[in-house]
Design a protein around this motif. Structure first.
Motif, PDB file in Angstrom:
ATOM      1  N   MET A   6       0.833  -1.201   0.000  1.00 52.54           N
ATOM      2  CA  MET A   6       0.000   0.000   0.000  1.00 52.54           C
ATOM      3  C   MET A   6       0.868   1.251   0.000  1.00 52.54           C
ATOM      4  O   MET A   6       1.813   1.370   0.778  1.00 52.54           O
ATOM      5  N   ILE A   7       0.546   2.174  -0.903  1.00 52.44           N
ATOM      6  CA  ILE A   7       1.194   3.479  -0.931  1.00 52.44           C
ATOM      7  C   ILE A   7       0.254   4.492  -0.281  1.00 52.44           C
ATOM      8  O   ILE A   7      -0.850   4.731  -0.780  1.00 52.44           O
ATOM      9  N   GLN A   8       0.671   5.032   0.852  1.00 54.22           N
ATOM     10  CA  GLN A   8      -0.066   6.116   1.484  1.00 54.22           C
ATOM     11  C   GLN A   8       0.748   7.404   1.337  1.00 54.22           C
ATOM     12  O   GLN A   8       1.932   7.367   1.021  1.00 54.22           O
ATOM     13  N   GLY A   9       0.105   8.533   1.554  1.00 56.53           N
ATOM     14  CA  GLY A   9       0.773   9.808   1.366  1.00 56.53           C
ATOM     15  C   GLY A   9       0.716  10.669   2.605  1.00 56.53           C
ATOM     16  O   GLY A   9      -0.108  10.463   3.492  1.00 56.53           O
ATOM     17  N   THR A  10       1.582  11.663   2.650  1.00 56.84           N
ATOM     18  CA  THR A  10       1.565  12.611   3.761  1.00 56.84           C
ATOM     19  C   THR A  10       0.453  13.645   3.597  1.00 56.84           C
ATOM     20  O   THR A  10       0.246  14.473   4.479  1.00 56.84           O
ATOM     21  N   GLY A  11      -0.241  13.591   2.472  1.00 57.54           N
ATOM     22  CA  GLY A  11      -1.348  14.514   2.224  1.00 57.54           C
ATOM     23  C   GLY A  11      -1.961  14.213   0.877  1.00 57.54           C
ATOM     24  O   GLY A  11      -1.555  13.285   0.167  1.00 57.54           O
ATOM     25  N   SER A  12      -2.963  14.999   0.492  1.00 54.36           N
ATOM     26  CA  SER A  12      -3.572  14.853  -0.821  1.00 54.36           C
ATOM     27  C   SER A  12      -2.642  15.425  -1.890  1.00 54.36           C
ATOM     28  O   SER A  12      -1.853  16.328  -1.631  1.00 54.36           O
ATOM     29  N   ASN A  13      -2.735  14.859  -3.087  1.00 56.76           N
ATOM     30  CA  ASN A  13      -2.002  15.356  -4.249  1.00 56.76           C
ATOM     31  C   ASN A  13      -0.479  15.294  -4.076  1.00 56.76           C
ATOM     32  O   ASN A  13       0.245  16.116  -4.614  1.00 56.76           O
ATOM     33  N   VAL A  14      -0.008  14.294  -3.328  1.00 62.88           N
ATOM     34  CA  VAL A  14       1.448  14.107  -3.222  1.00 62.88           C
ATOM     35  C   VAL A  14       1.970  13.198  -4.329  1.00 62.88           C
ATOM     36  O   VAL A  14       3.172  12.961  -4.414  1.00 62.88           O
ATOM     37  N   GLY A  15       1.069  12.679  -5.168  1.00 59.65           N
ATOM     38  CA  GLY A  15       1.482  11.831  -6.285  1.00 59.65           C
ATOM     39  C   GLY A  15       1.234  10.350  -6.071  1.00 59.65           C
ATOM     40  O   GLY A  15       1.829   9.524  -6.773  1.00 59.65           O
ATOM     41  N   LYS A  16       0.347   9.986  -5.142  1.00 56.30           N
ATOM     42  CA  LYS A  16       0.084   8.569  -4.867  1.00 56.30           C
ATOM     43  C   LYS A  16      -0.416   7.834  -6.109  1.00 56.30           C
ATOM     44  O   LYS A  16       0.042   6.727  -6.415  1.00 56.30           O
ATOM     45  N   SER A  17      -1.376   8.449  -6.812  1.00 57.09           N
ATOM     46  CA  SER A  17      -1.980   7.770  -7.967  1.00 57.09           C
ATOM     47  C   SER A  17      -0.945   7.452  -9.025  1.00 57.09           C
ATOM     48  O   SER A  17      -0.926   6.362  -9.602  1.00 57.09           O
ATOM     49  N   MET A  18      -0.061   8.402  -9.279  1.00 51.78           N
ATOM     50  CA  MET A  18       0.959   8.188 -10.299  1.00 51.78           C
ATOM     51  C   MET A  18       2.002   7.181  -9.823  1.00 51.78           C
ATOM     52  O   MET A  18       2.479   6.350 -10.606  1.00 51.78           O
ATOM     53  N   LEU A  19       2.380   7.229  -8.553  1.00 53.63           N
ATOM     54  CA  LEU A  19       3.323   6.247  -8.024  1.00 53.63           C
ATOM     55  C   LEU A  19       2.774   4.833  -8.156  1.00 53.63           C
ATOM     56  O   LEU A  19       3.494   3.908  -8.554  1.00 53.63           O
ATOM     57  N   VAL A  20       1.486   4.675  -7.843  1.00 52.89           N
ATOM     58  CA  VAL A  20       0.873   3.349  -7.957  1.00 52.89           C
ATOM     59  C   VAL A  20       0.839   2.902  -9.412  1.00 52.89           C
ATOM     60  O   VAL A  20       1.160   1.751  -9.735  1.00 52.89           O
ATOM     61  N   ALA A  21       0.462   3.803 -10.316  1.00 54.97           N
ATOM     62  CA  ALA A  21       0.433   3.451 -11.741  1.00 54.97           C
ATOM     63  C   ALA A  21       1.827   3.030 -12.223  1.00 54.97           C
ATOM     64  O   ALA A  21       1.977   2.040 -12.960  1.00 54.97           O
ATOM     65  N   GLY A  22       2.857   3.771 -11.801  1.00 55.73           N
ATOM     66  CA  GLY A  22       4.215   3.436 -12.208  1.00 55.73           C
ATOM     67  C   GLY A  22       4.693   2.110 -11.645  1.00 55.73           C
ATOM     68  O   GLY A  22       5.337   1.316 -12.340  1.00 55.73           O
ATOM     69  N   LEU A  23       4.395   1.862 -10.365  1.00 53.22           N
ATOM     70  CA  LEU A  23       4.782   0.583  -9.759  1.00 53.22           C
ATOM     71  C   LEU A  23       4.076  -0.583 -10.424  1.00 53.22           C
ATOM     72  O   LEU A  23       4.662  -1.654 -10.632  1.00 53.22           O
ATOM     73  N   ILE A  24       2.802  -0.381 -10.750  1.00 51.75           N
ATOM     74  CA  ILE A  24       2.043  -1.449 -11.414  1.00 51.75           C
ATOM     75  C   ILE A  24       2.651  -1.757 -12.778  1.00 51.75           C
ATOM     76  O   ILE A  24       2.847  -2.924 -13.131  1.00 51.75           O
ATOM     77  N   ARG A  25       2.940  -0.706 -13.564  1.00 44.31           N
ATOM     78  CA  ARG A  25       3.541  -0.964 -14.872  1.00 44.31           C
ATOM     79  C   ARG A  25       4.917  -1.612 -14.723  1.00 44.31           C
ATOM     80  O   ARG A  25       5.279  -2.512 -15.490  1.00 44.31           O
ATOM     81  N   ALA A  26       5.706  -1.194 -13.722  1.00 42.14           N
ATOM     82  CA  ALA A  26       7.016  -1.808 -13.490  1.00 42.14           C
ATOM     83  C   ALA A  26       6.873  -3.281 -13.126  1.00 42.14           C
ATOM     84  O   ALA A  26       7.637  -4.137 -13.602  1.00 42.14           O
ATOM     85  N   ALA A  27       5.892  -3.592 -12.273  1.00 46.83           N
ATOM     86  CA  ALA A  27       5.671  -4.985 -11.879  1.00 46.83           C
ATOM     87  C   ALA A  27       5.212  -5.824 -13.067  1.00 46.83           C
ATOM     88  O   ALA A  27       5.643  -6.977 -13.243  1.00 46.83           O
ATOM     89  N   ARG A  28       4.354  -5.241 -13.889  1.00 51.55           N
ATOM     90  CA  ARG A  28       3.884  -5.957 -15.080  1.00 51.55           C
ATOM     91  C   ARG A  28       5.046  -6.241 -16.026  1.00 51.55           C
ATOM     92  O   ARG A  28       5.138  -7.328 -16.612  1.00 51.55           O
ATOM     93  N   ARG A  29       5.934  -5.262 -16.180  1.00 52.26           N
ATOM     94  CA  ARG A  29       7.098  -5.454 -17.052  1.00 52.26           C
ATOM     95  C   ARG A  29       8.040  -6.521 -16.505  1.00 52.26           C
ATOM     96  O   ARG A  29       8.874  -7.055 -17.249  1.00 52.26           O
ATOM     97  N   ARG A  30       7.921  -6.812 -15.221  1.00 48.50           N
ATOM     98  CA  ARG A  30       8.722  -7.886 -14.615  1.00 48.50           C
ATOM     99  C   ARG A  30       8.015  -9.231 -14.693  1.00 48.50           C
ATOM    100  O   ARG A  30       8.483 -10.220 -14.115  1.00 48.50           O
ATOM    101  N   GLY A  31       6.855  -9.263 -15.356  1.00 53.59           N
ATOM    102  CA  GLY A  31       6.160 -10.527 -15.572  1.00 53.59           C
ATOM    103  C   GLY A  31       5.118 -10.882 -14.547  1.00 53.59           C
ATOM    104  O   GLY A  31       4.584 -12.004 -14.565  1.00 53.59           O
ATOM    105  N   LEU A  32       4.784  -9.948 -13.648  1.00 60.18           N
ATOM    106  CA  LEU A  32       3.790 -10.230 -12.622  1.00 60.18           C
ATOM    107  C   LEU A  32       2.387  -9.885 -13.108  1.00 60.18           C
ATOM    108  O   LEU A  32       2.187  -8.928 -13.856  1.00 60.18           O
ATOM    109  N   SER A  33       1.415 -10.663 -12.660  1.00 65.17           N
ATOM    110  CA  SER A  33       0.010 -10.295 -12.829  1.00 65.17           C
ATOM    111  C   SER A  33      -0.342  -9.380 -11.661  1.00 65.17           C
ATOM    112  O   SER A  33      -0.283  -9.786 -10.499  1.00 65.17           O
ATOM    113  N   VAL A  34      -0.684  -8.128 -11.961  1.00 63.46           N
ATOM    114  CA  VAL A  34      -0.834  -7.115 -10.921  1.00 63.46           C
ATOM    115  C   VAL A  34      -2.125  -6.336 -11.133  1.00 63.46           C
ATOM    116  O   VAL A  34      -2.577  -6.153 -12.270  1.00 63.46           O
ATOM    117  N   ALA A  35      -2.734  -5.890 -10.040  1.00 59.73           N
ATOM    118  CA  ALA A  35      -3.984  -5.130 -10.116  1.00 59.73           C
ATOM    119  C   ALA A  35      -3.930  -3.955  -9.146  1.00 59.73           C
ATOM    120  O   ALA A  35      -3.272  -4.022  -8.110  1.00 59.73           O
TER     121      ALA A  35
END
Length: 481
Positions: A6-35
């Motif tokens: 889980m990615i939590q933030g120190t406040g709103s609009n710290v970039g959580k959504s983009m961090l999660v999207a990037g981690l998901i794409r990175a995990a997918r590129r490593r061959g993982l099934s990720v959601a």
């Protein structure tokens, strides 16, 4: 056994959504099934899902990063603000109720079952689930009954990485202060931290980074520089939409309504070099050189119509049309263009009826049934086929419907004025279709460069590479359990 982080933030609009999207794409590129998974989101920017519901559009982007179709389980609780003190509560894709903020606090514990049920289904289907928090876990006044941050993390036993935003300043206080405020059980869920949105040489923050590690005892996963291609991804906040490189060409102006909804309709236009997009804020006059004015979607159509009039934009629109300009209303914006908006049951506020702008000869009546569907359509003026989606309440009828904006399964959709310069449609997402966008802009003498969808995927790949280059991605994935 499926793992989760889980990615939590120190406040709103710290970039959580983009961090999660990037981690998901990175995990997918490593061959993982990720959601992706976000227990509770508050947004009027919603996406229609493949299973007939709605979720926050940030989770739809994260699903795209994972190579998945969006599903309601990815965001089981969606709050759609209708007033400053109340919001529509959507649970597993369907409207449950409308609740005031103080009443929602009592409702939250009853929603944890749906949250855990959706999370369990995702874990059963994938190798990894990356979870996004909401706001900040340091909002300890909201800790009782929490389903969005530590309440969920502890109930589901999901380790947390805390993200701080250095761009807004005070990141040391953000992270150290959060650690100080968390109760011991919540603090024990935190596996480490990262610093987001750094501009310049990250080594200049080495001392501050070490201080955070020393004060909190948490592991640091890195300092992430500002991602310059972020603007190519669908905006999470209407304030984040900005024009692309084009400063000349078609001047499109969007009225930034107080309850603006599904504003990522505008992202593809913002990225066109031949389009200059202006997001018009409260108190600003409509520019005299505007070619096209867009009335976007709204979560509270009658209230936003009153807001529009309070800015004097109704007068500006009349002058714009006298100068030969064009107007396009999408969803709630379409409803505003008509003669009457009636809401006898008070579905979006107090029951009542208001006169519309009168720019289209149609009337709208709000009805309880919500239209949630993906559609294939054909633009009546150009003949271009495109895909979009409907997400609205209300039925609109009237003489101008005889001149439809589009056809869906052969049936007329939307309306166009007799002179062809005012149009309305319930279809969101139309500008993301390269063929339609090119045909529509050609009607104004503007040329489209195309490739919007491919550009989004390329930006997601670039985001994953950005994270791999600057964060300990292997370490982040390694703490998932």
């Amino acid at each position: 056994m499926s793992r989760a982080l889980m990615i939590q933030g120190t406040g709103s609009n710290v970039g959580k959504s983009m961090l999660v999207a990037g981690l998901i794409r990175a995990a997918r590129r490593r061959g993982l099934s990720v959601a992706p998974f976000k227990p509770q989101n508050m947004s009027n920017n919603a996406a229609v899902t493949s299973d007939g519901g709605e979720i926050g559009r940030a989770q739809a982007l994260q699903a795209r990063a994972a190579g998945l179709a969006p599903r309601v389980d990815m965001n089981p609780v969606l709050l759609k603000p209708e007033t400053d003190t109340g919001a529509q509560v959507v649970v597993q894709g369907k409207r449950l109720t409308t609740a005031r903020a103080r009443d929602y606090a009592a409702l939250k514990p009853k929603l944890m079952g749906a949250v855990q049920e959706s999370f369990a289904r995702l874990r059963a289907a994938h190798d990894l689930v990356v979870v996004e928090g909401a706001g900040s876990p340091a909002e300890v006044n909201l800790r009782s009954g929490d389903i969005a941050n530590m309440g969920f993390a502890r109930a589901a036993d999901v380790p947390v990485v805390l993200a701080g935003d250095i761009d807004r300043g005070g990141v040391i206080a953000q992270i150290v202060g959060t650690e100080a405020l968390l109760e011991p059980g919540d603090r024990a869920m935190v596996a480490g931290f990262l610093v987001n949105k750094f501009r310049g040489d990250p080594r200049l923050f080495d001392e501050g980074y070490a201080l955070i590690e020393a004060r909190t005892g948490w592991r640091g996963f890195g300092v992430l520089p500002w991602f310059p291609e972020a603007w190519k991804l669908p905006a999470e906040d209407a304030l984040d939409i900005r024009s692309g490189p084009g400063a000349e060409g078609l001047h499109a102006v969007c009225l930034r309504l107080s309850r603006i909804a599904n504003f990522d309709d505008l992202d593809p236009l913002a990225q066109e070099p031949g389009v200059r997009l202006t997001m018009l804020g409260p108190g600003e006059a409509l520019p005299g050189d505007a070619d096209l004015v867009i009335l976007p979607g709204s979560k509270a159509t009658r209230a936003d119509l009153a807001f529009l009039r309070a800015q004097g934009w109704d007068i500006d629109l009349a002058a714009h049309l006298r100068r030969g300009g064009h107007v396009l209303g999408i969803c709630g914006g379409y409803q505003m263009l008509g003669r009457v908006i009636a809401d006898p049951e008070g579905l979006e506020g107090a029951p009542g009826e208001d006169a519309g702008l009168g720019l289209l000869d149609v009337e709208t009546r709000m009805t309880p049934d919500k239209h949630l569907t993906e559609v294939a359509a054909r633009h009546a003026a150009s003949g271009a086929d495109f895909r979009g989606y409907e997400i609205h309440i209300g039925v609109t009828e009237g003489p101008d419907r005889a001149r439809p904006f589009a056809h869906v399964r052969g049936a007329p959709e939307g309306a166009v004025s007799a002179n062809g310069r005012v149009a309305g449609s319930y279809l969101h997402g139309m500008f993301a279709d390269d063929a339609f966008r090119a045909a529509y802009l050609a009607g104004f003498g503007a040329r489209s460069t195309g490739g919007y969808e491919a550009g989004v995927d390329a930006a997601l790949d670039a985001l994953a590479e950005h994270l791999e280059a600057h964060l300990d991605v292997a370490g982040l994935l390694g703490v998932a359990r």
